[in-house]
Scaffold this motif. Structure first.
Motif, short mmCIF file in Angstrom:
data_model
loop_
_atom_site.label_atom_id
_atom_site.label_comp_id
_atom_site.label_asym_id
_atom_site.label_seq_id
_atom_site.Cartn_x
_atom_site.Cartn_y
_atom_site.Cartn_z
N ALA A 136 35.37 11.83 10.57
CA ALA A 136 34.44 13.08 10.67
C ALA A 136 33.60 13.18 11.69
N LEU A 137 33.69 14.34 12.34
CA LEU A 137 32.82 14.69 13.36
C LEU A 137 32.05 15.77 12.85
N ILE A 138 30.58 15.49 12.95
CA ILE A 138 29.54 16.51 12.36
C ILE A 138 29.03 17.45 13.80
N ILE A 139 29.18 18.48 13.79
CA ILE A 139 28.46 19.31 14.76
C ILE A 139 27.57 20.48 14.24
N GLU A 140 26.24 19.90 14.05
CA GLU A 140 25.16 20.61 13.40
C GLU A 140 23.85 20.40 14.15
N ASP A 141 23.12 21.43 14.48
CA ASP A 141 21.72 21.17 15.07
C ASP A 141 20.73 21.19 13.82
N ILE A 162 20.75 19.59 7.24
CA ILE A 162 21.98 19.88 6.71
C ILE A 162 23.18 19.05 7.39
N ALA A 163 22.81 18.51 8.35
CA ALA A 163 23.59 17.47 9.17
C ALA A 163 23.72 16.22 7.99
N ALA A 164 22.44 15.82 7.71
CA ALA A 164 22.44 14.78 6.61
C ALA A 164 23.10 15.07 5.23
N ASP A 165 23.03 16.30 4.80
CA ASP A 165 23.87 16.69 3.64
C ASP A 165 25.32 16.46 3.89
N ILE A 166 25.60 16.94 5.06
CA ILE A 166 27.10 17.14 5.27
C ILE A 166 27.73 15.59 5.39
N VAL A 181 30.91 10.57 12.58
CA VAL A 181 30.32 10.36 13.84
C VAL A 181 29.37 11.85 14.11
N GLY A 182 28.50 11.65 14.89
CA GLY A 182 27.49 12.80 15.12
C GLY A 182 26.07 12.48 14.16
N PRO A 183 25.37 13.47 14.09
CA PRO A 183 25.65 14.86 14.42
C PRO A 183 25.53 15.31 16.00
N ALA A 184 26.37 15.89 16.40
CA ALA A 184 26.35 16.44 17.81
C ALA A 184 25.48 17.92 17.54
N ARG A 185 24.53 18.06 18.37
CA ARG A 185 23.74 19.09 18.58
C ARG A 185 23.95 20.29 19.49
N PRO A 210 38.69 12.83 15.66
CA PRO A 210 38.16 13.04 14.12
C PRO A 210 39.60 13.56 13.47
N SER A 211 39.65 13.37 12.08
CA SER A 211 40.38 13.82 11.35
C SER A 211 39.91 15.19 10.82
N ILE A 212 38.68 15.41 10.78
CA ILE A 212 37.99 16.48 10.37
C ILE A 212 36.96 16.65 11.21
N ILE A 213 36.47 17.91 11.34
CA ILE A 213 35.57 18.47 12.18
C ILE A 213 34.66 19.54 11.19
N ILE A 214 33.44 19.27 11.20
CA ILE A 214 32.54 20.26 10.17
C ILE A 214 31.59 20.64 11.59
N ALA A 215 31.57 22.14 11.67
CA ALA A 215 30.93 22.69 12.93
C ALA A 215 30.02 23.78 12.56
#
Length: 163
Positions: free
Chosen positions: A21-26, A30-34, A46-50, A64-69
């Protein structure tokens, strides 16, 4: 700079072969919760990308198989655009998160994109992940998701969304 986490916990509810999973969250909290929710479901995160550039670098490399952005990134760019570019090189389920409830209405109209409004409880994010996993099981759903994200990226300019 974005960091990669290599934790992998086996979870009984996993439906995808590639549990990345890719987390795109600045926003760090919130990134830690995800990340915690994804780990509980068996995903390596993988991430978080900011920023846009961090998201592209991590997304293209991780496949990734899933992206949460998030919709608005720390550099002021659009999460829609970053995800659209990542989806050119990989198939992934997509969930957008946003603190703007009006923006949620825009995304809902765009097609098979999932949206979670901030603040959210873990159960809400889990339900969105379950729905994304179900959508990933058909190639048609994946193509519809790519089309919807592409439409959002090109119909919505980067600047007008606020944090």
């Amino acid at each position: 700079m974005a960091q990669a986490s290599s934790s992998l916990l086996a979870g009984p509810s996993c439906r995808l072969d590639n549990l990345r999973a890719l987390i795109i969250e600045d926003e760090a909290i919130i990134a830690a919760d995800i990340e915690l929710t994804l780990h509980d479901r068996g995903y390596m995160t993988v991430g978080p990308a900011r920023t846009h550039n961090e998201a592209l670098a991590l997304g293209v490399e991780a496949k990734p198989s899933i992206i949460i952005a998030d919709i608005v990134l720390s550099d002021g760019t659009s999460g829609f655009t970053a995800v659209d570019e990542i989806l050119k090189s990989t198939d992934a389920c997509v969930i957008f998160v946003t603190g703007d409830p009006d923006l949620a209405k825009v995304v809902e109209k765009a097609g098979p994109c999932l949206i979670v409004s901030k603040p959210f409880c873990p159960e809400t994010l889990e339900a969105a992940i379950t729905n994304a996993e179900k959508c990933s099981q058909t190639r048609q759903s994946m193509q519809e998701t790519k089309w919807a994200v592409h439409k959002l990226a090109h119909d919505q300019p980067d600047a007008p969304f606020s944090h």
